[in-house]
Design a protein around this motif. Structure first.
Motif, PDB file in Angstrom:
ATOM      1  N   ALA A 202      13.691 -49.743  -5.350  1.00 37.98           N
ATOM      2  CA  ALA A 202      14.728 -49.212  -4.469  1.00 37.98           C
ATOM      3  C   ALA A 202      14.120 -48.544  -3.242  1.00 37.98           C
ATOM      4  CB  ALA A 202      15.599 -48.219  -5.240  1.00 37.98           C
ATOM      5  N   TYR A 203      13.104 -47.737  -3.459  1.00 38.41           N
ATOM      6  CA  TYR A 203      12.475 -47.060  -2.320  1.00 38.41           C
ATOM      7  C   TYR A 203      11.788 -48.044  -1.379  1.00 38.41           C
ATOM      8  CZ  TYR A 203      13.383 -42.336  -3.945  1.00 38.41           C
ATOM      9  OH  TYR A 203      14.004 -41.168  -4.308  1.00 38.41           O
ATOM     10  N   GLU A 204      11.177 -49.093  -1.935  1.00 43.60           N
ATOM     11  CA  GLU A 204      10.536 -50.084  -1.075  1.00 43.60           C
ATOM     12  C   GLU A 204      11.588 -50.872  -0.289  1.00 43.60           C
ATOM     13  OE1 GLU A 204       7.853 -52.743   0.812  1.00 43.60           O
ATOM     14  OE2 GLU A 204       7.920 -50.634   0.236  1.00 43.60           O
ATOM     15  N   THR A 205      12.700 -51.188  -0.930  1.00 39.20           N
ATOM     16  CA  THR A 205      13.787 -51.867  -0.223  1.00 39.20           C
ATOM     17  C   THR A 205      14.273 -51.020   0.942  1.00 39.20           C
ATOM     18  OG1 THR A 205      14.525 -53.031  -2.212  1.00 39.20           O
ATOM     19  CG2 THR A 205      16.139 -52.762  -0.459  1.00 39.20           C
ATOM     20  N   LEU A 206      14.497 -49.738   0.697  1.00 38.98           N
ATOM     21  CA  LEU A 206      14.966 -48.842   1.754  1.00 38.98           C
ATOM     22  C   LEU A 206      13.901 -48.642   2.834  1.00 38.98           C
ATOM     23  CD1 LEU A 206      16.699 -46.190  -0.515  1.00 38.98           C
ATOM     24  CD2 LEU A 206      17.834 -47.828   0.981  1.00 38.98           C
ATOM     25  N   ALA A 207      12.642 -48.538   2.400  1.00 36.67           N
ATOM     26  CA  ALA A 207      11.566 -48.343   3.370  1.00 36.67           C
ATOM     27  C   ALA A 207      11.454 -49.534   4.303  1.00 36.67           C
ATOM     28  CB  ALA A 207      10.242 -48.105   2.635  1.00 36.67           C
ATOM     29  N   TYR A 208      11.595 -50.744   3.751  1.00 39.42           N
ATOM     30  CA  TYR A 208      11.491 -51.926   4.600  1.00 39.42           C
ATOM     31  C   TYR A 208      12.679 -52.014   5.549  1.00 39.42           C
ATOM     32  CZ  TYR A 208      10.109 -56.567   6.063  1.00 39.42           C
ATOM     33  OH  TYR A 208       9.694 -57.641   6.814  1.00 39.42           O
TER      34      TYR A 208
END
Length: 530
Positions: free
Chosen positions: A392-398
């Protein structure tokens, strides 16, 4: 009973780009930031290859063979080596696997690197628990390569008594095994090239160390003094304590604790066992196929496995009842060092009896489903989208990365470049750039954002004030949407760490000391040599 409050939910309010900088010290955050671009760079290529080569048969094959690289597979079958006359090889494999699981989990929790994004990758698996871990490095690859290197070393050793034909056959099987596991992690969308490469290197190092120095270590174990074995046990427990705190609720630590317990139990039990049996080489469990026979051998295996399951079934709930009051007392005295994501004993009264755990060794109740999976290898799950907090955090970060790049005008994504006319109106190209399309899917980790183009490249910002407000609202909406899709981790209790360590340390004790004594008692043993 403990429960999570609203403040304990995944704190998306930290904003995805700041989450890891706030949770990790600089010496851990800096290398993570250097490696993240490599993971993002290779993701669209992995997705492109996955689509080009995928077939239902390969889906089933790689999903099924992935089970052969899991901790559970080895935990179920390793005891057979001890009971069937190969305890030295059994100890060697335990040391290899325990080291691989511990150190790969150590690195995972140290750097907190995500798996390649889904979408664009589709994750194919028979067990969803693996996706809850960080991605770097691949533990499957570490396990497979370490076992393969050790096995190939033994097969090529001058001490090997196998025929040339048998040696060649086993070497081919070993190569096929390791290639299937490693390529399968890429094919199934569970890991990237970086994850597998580092996992393979770690596994090769562990396998070589065990092959070259394992015999000397084994000699040390069976001849060690009480002081020596106590220091070894203390070292293993200390390594559990210094295991890095992850930034997210990742189960890597659970596996590390379990296999640290297994190694502790194997070494201490082997040391103690060496003084029990007279007339046999130190550390070996009495067994001879000609004397025991096939029927008794099978019965030995069944009885031994039942002993292992009985130990786990009895000890786990017993410890979960006994330990909380002890932990509360130690907590009042300030003698506990709590870990992040583990609820301290003062905050709960009892631990649920039906606690769902990510266990290395399955429960009795899990056996029917495991057998069903083995009988129907075409059964597998294909998931698209975030599956863990790290996802989830990587999705949001991207998403934020692309939004900021769009605002600064650094670049447009390849997908946007191929789908925009000269007047700026978005449209679909007749021949879209395939890799660009896959890159365009990155960060679209929800059904809504996949169906509707809400990318910053095609979203206008009328004014500075309005754009700031819109960006903040979009971030909050994105966070709520993405985190609503992932399964929230269950409450974890501080007593679980010691419970797991004791339970898994006891399994080798059952295998090495209790089961052989029981075999003798019920007429399944080998007559003692005097």
């Amino acid at each position: 009973m403990g429960h999570k409050s609203e403040s304990d939910q995944p704190d998306a309010g930290l904003k995805s780009l700041n989450h890891y900088s706030n949770r990790l010290p600089l010496w851990r955050y800096w290398p993570r930031q250097q490696l993240i671009p490599l993971i993002r760079y290779e993701t669209p290529y992995l997705a492109w290859v996955q689509e080009k080569v995928r077939t239902p048969t390969l889906d089933s094959y790689f999903a099924f063979t992935a089970n052969l690289g899991t901790h559970t597979f080895f935990m179920v079958f390793l005891p057979f080596l001890f009971w069937c006359g190969s305890p030295s090889m059994g100890r060697g494999l335990v040391h290899i696997l325990a080291s691989g699981v511990f150190w790969s989990g150590f690195i995972k929790d140290l750097l907190c690197l995500p798996r390649p994004l889904s979408p664009p990758l589709q994750r194919i698996t028979m067990s969803g628990s693996a996706a809850l871990e960080y991605g770097f490095p691949s533990t499957h690859s570490t396990n497979a390569v370490s076992v393969a290197v050790y096995a190939l070393g033994l097969l090529g050793s001058p001490e090997s008594t196998l025929s040339a034909q048998a040696t060649l056959l086993l070497q081919c099987v070993t190569y096929m095994y390791v290639v299937s596991i490693v390529l399968g992690r890429l094919y199934c969308g569970m890991h990237g090239m970086l994850d597998c490469t580092v996992g393979c290197a770690l596994g090769a190092g562990i396998g070589l160390i065990q092959f070259h120095y394992g015999p000397a270590f084994e000699e040390f174990i069976v001849s060690a003094s009480l002081k020596d074995i106590s220091l070894l046990a203390l070292l293993i427990i200390s390594l559990v304590r210094v295991h890095p705190e992850p930034a997210d609720d990742c189960p890597c630590f659970d596996d590390s604790v379990a296999f640290a317990g297994v190694m502790l139990g194997v070494d201490v039990s082997s040391w103690h066992f060496a003084d029990i049996w007279d007339g046999y080489p130190a550390g070996s469990i009495p067994y001879d196929l000609n004397t025991v026979g096939w029927i008794k051998t099978v019965i030995r295996l069944v009885v031994g496995v039942l002993c292992v399951f009985a130990w786990r079934t009895v000890m786990k709930p017993a410890l979960l009842r006994i330990l909380p009051p002890i932990f509360r007392t130690l907590e009042k005295l300030g003698l506990l060092l709590p870990r992040r994501f583990f609820t301290t004993a003062s905050k709960y009264t009892t631990v649920p009896s039906n606690l769902k755990d990510r266990d290395v060794l399955p429960n009795f109740s899990d056996i029917p489903s495991i057998i069903t999976t083995m009988r129907h290898p075409r059964r597998r799950a294909i998931s698209v989208g975030p599956q863990s907090e790290a996802d989830a955090y990587e999705t949001l970060a991207y998403r934020e990365k692309r939004r900021r790049e769009s605002q600064s005008g650094n670049r447009a994504s390849p997908a946007a470049e191929g789908e925009t006319k000269s007047n700026g109106a978005p449209t679909m190209s007749r021949k879209p750039t395939t890799l660009g399309d896959y890159e365009g899917m990155m960060g679209r980790g929800s059904p809504h954002s996949s169906a509707v183009d809400v990318s910053p490249e095609t979203t206008p910002f009328p004014s500075a004030d309005f754009s700031i407000e819109t960006e903040l609202e979009a971030e909050q909406r994105d966070e709520k949407e993405v985190f609503s899709q992932i399964k929230k981790p269950r409450v974890r209790y501080d007593v679980e760490v010691v419970t797991k360590l004791v339970v898994y340390a006891g399994i080798p004790w059952i295998v090495i000391e209790v089961a052989p004594l029981l075999f003798d008692l019920i007429g399944l043993g080998v007559p003692h040599v005097v």
